[in-house]
Design a protein around this motif. Sequence first.
Motif, PDB file in Angstrom:
ATOM      1  N   SER A 127      -2.587   1.375  10.341  1.00 24.12           N
ATOM      2  CA  SER A 127      -4.018   1.098  10.184  1.00 24.12           C
ATOM      3  C   SER A 127      -4.720   0.854  11.510  1.00 24.12           C
ATOM      4  CB  SER A 127      -4.219  -0.107   9.257  1.00 24.12           C
ATOM      5  OG  SER A 127      -3.525  -1.241   9.749  1.00 24.12           O
ATOM      6  N   GLN A 187      -8.020   2.896  12.776  1.00 24.74           N
ATOM      7  CA  GLN A 187      -9.195   2.123  13.177  1.00 24.74           C
ATOM      8  C   GLN A 187      -9.642   2.506  14.586  1.00 24.74           C
ATOM      9  OE1 GLN A 187      -8.709  -2.063  14.222  1.00 24.74           O
ATOM     10  NE2 GLN A 187     -10.412  -2.587  12.821  1.00 24.74           N
ATOM     11  N   PRO A 209     -12.235  -1.325   8.543  1.00 20.75           N
ATOM     12  CA  PRO A 209     -11.441  -2.546   8.392  1.00 20.75           C
ATOM     13  C   PRO A 209     -10.084  -2.391   9.090  1.00 20.75           C
ATOM     14  CG  PRO A 209     -12.387  -1.854   6.293  1.00 20.75           C
ATOM     15  CD  PRO A 209     -12.599  -0.718   7.249  1.00 20.75           C
ATOM     16  N   GLN A 217      -5.158  -1.472   3.072  1.00 17.82           N
ATOM     17  CA  GLN A 217      -5.736  -1.714   1.747  1.00 17.82           C
ATOM     18  C   GLN A 217      -7.257  -1.536   1.778  1.00 17.82           C
ATOM     19  OE1 GLN A 217      -3.587  -3.665   3.300  1.00 17.82           O
ATOM     20  NE2 GLN A 217      -2.040  -4.514   1.900  1.00 17.82           N
ATOM     21  N   ASP A 218      -7.875  -2.112   2.808  1.00 19.64           N
ATOM     22  CA  ASP A 218      -9.333  -2.022   2.916  1.00 19.64           C
ATOM     23  C   ASP A 218      -9.774  -0.623   3.361  1.00 19.64           C
ATOM     24  OD1 ASP A 218      -9.491  -4.670   2.168  1.00 19.64           O
ATOM     25  OD2 ASP A 218      -9.539  -5.408   4.236  1.00 19.64           O
ATOM     26  N   GLN A 219      -9.018   0.013   4.219  1.00 22.25           N
ATOM     27  CA  GLN A 219      -9.386   1.346   4.687  1.00 22.25           C
ATOM     28  C   GLN A 219      -9.349   2.372   3.542  1.00 22.25           C
ATOM     29  OE1 GLN A 219      -6.868   2.356   8.003  1.00 22.25           O
ATOM     30  NE2 GLN A 219      -7.793   0.806   9.369  1.00 22.25           N
ATOM     31  N   ALA A 239     -12.812   2.473   2.131  1.00 20.84           N
ATOM     32  CA  ALA A 239     -13.898   2.312   3.099  1.00 20.84           C
ATOM     33  C   ALA A 239     -14.884   3.473   3.077  1.00 20.84           C
ATOM     34  CB  ALA A 239     -13.317   2.156   4.502  1.00 20.84           C
ATOM     35  N   GLY A 247      -7.358   0.518  -2.658  1.00 21.23           N
ATOM     36  CA  GLY A 247      -7.527  -0.926  -2.576  1.00 21.23           C
ATOM     37  C   GLY A 247      -6.211  -1.667  -2.457  1.00 21.23           C
ATOM     38  N   SER A 248      -5.105  -0.976  -2.685  1.00 21.18           N
ATOM     39  CA  SER A 248      -3.780  -1.615  -2.536  1.00 21.18           C
ATOM     40  C   SER A 248      -2.820  -0.686  -1.777  1.00 21.18           C
ATOM     41  CB  SER A 248      -3.202  -1.953  -3.915  1.00 21.18           C
ATOM     42  OG  SER A 248      -3.055  -0.775  -4.703  1.00 21.18           O
TER      43      SER A 248
END
Length: 275
Positions: free
Chosen positions: A189, A193, A204, A208-210, A213, A234-235
């Motif tokens: 991640s 990012q 993020p 999970q957040d990516q 996004a 989300g997971s």
Amino acid sequence: MSLTAHIPSHRKPRPRSASKVALRAGVAGGVLSTIAVAGAAGPANAEPVTATIEMPTLTADLANTVAVSAEATQQVAHAYDLQAQQDEAAAQAAKIAKKEKAEAERKAEAKRKAEEAAKKKAAEAAAEKERASRAAERTTLSASSNDSGVSVGSSTGTGSAATVVAFLKAQLGDAYVMGASGPNAWDCSSLVQAAYRTVGVDLPRVSQDQSVAGTQVGTSNLQVGDILYWGGAGSAYHVGVYIGDGQYLDAANPSKGVVIQDLSGYPASGAVRVL
């Protein structure tokens, strides 16, 4: 007892005749002469004479025995002295050999340490050169992005996906380290990012957040620059970026590091589009 036993005789001794006296004298003289002759001739054949003749021989044998014994003693003493010299020489040689061995081992250890230090220094120099090269490449990519007319604050625009992919390819071969955020080590991640940050998109930090996004798209309708995720939206437990031709680039794991892989070998669960 006879009454006349102690009465001395009054008989006169008879005179001896001269012839008898002469005869007795001659007999006695002959006997003495015979004894004298026997005494003179006897020692030549008697045992004492033989013993006297053999004495020099016995003395010579004894002298020879003593000489031989002395020579043997001298030889033994010489042998002991020679053995002592040989033992001393062997001990001295062993001492020298031990010292030379220790010196050789010391030199070998010093050489080994010098080689290790040289290798370490060369590796550090190569790593520093690689970091400088990547920094220059990233600067060039950033300048190229700005020259193309793409606004740094914009999340869309022609050339943004190419810039993201170019950044990602510049990190190929970097290590995978959980929690790392560059510049030479990443996790999945942090790499995504950082790639999108080059075009002004702030994502993020965690996968999970990516995975939620951007706009969800199907894996059959992918475009270069789409974020792929594995697991549920989300997971998600892993993310990467689609680079075209059925391939994606990601910080895979500690054994692979940052690599390019085929989706056919590890199909993604879903994708989001942020450009």
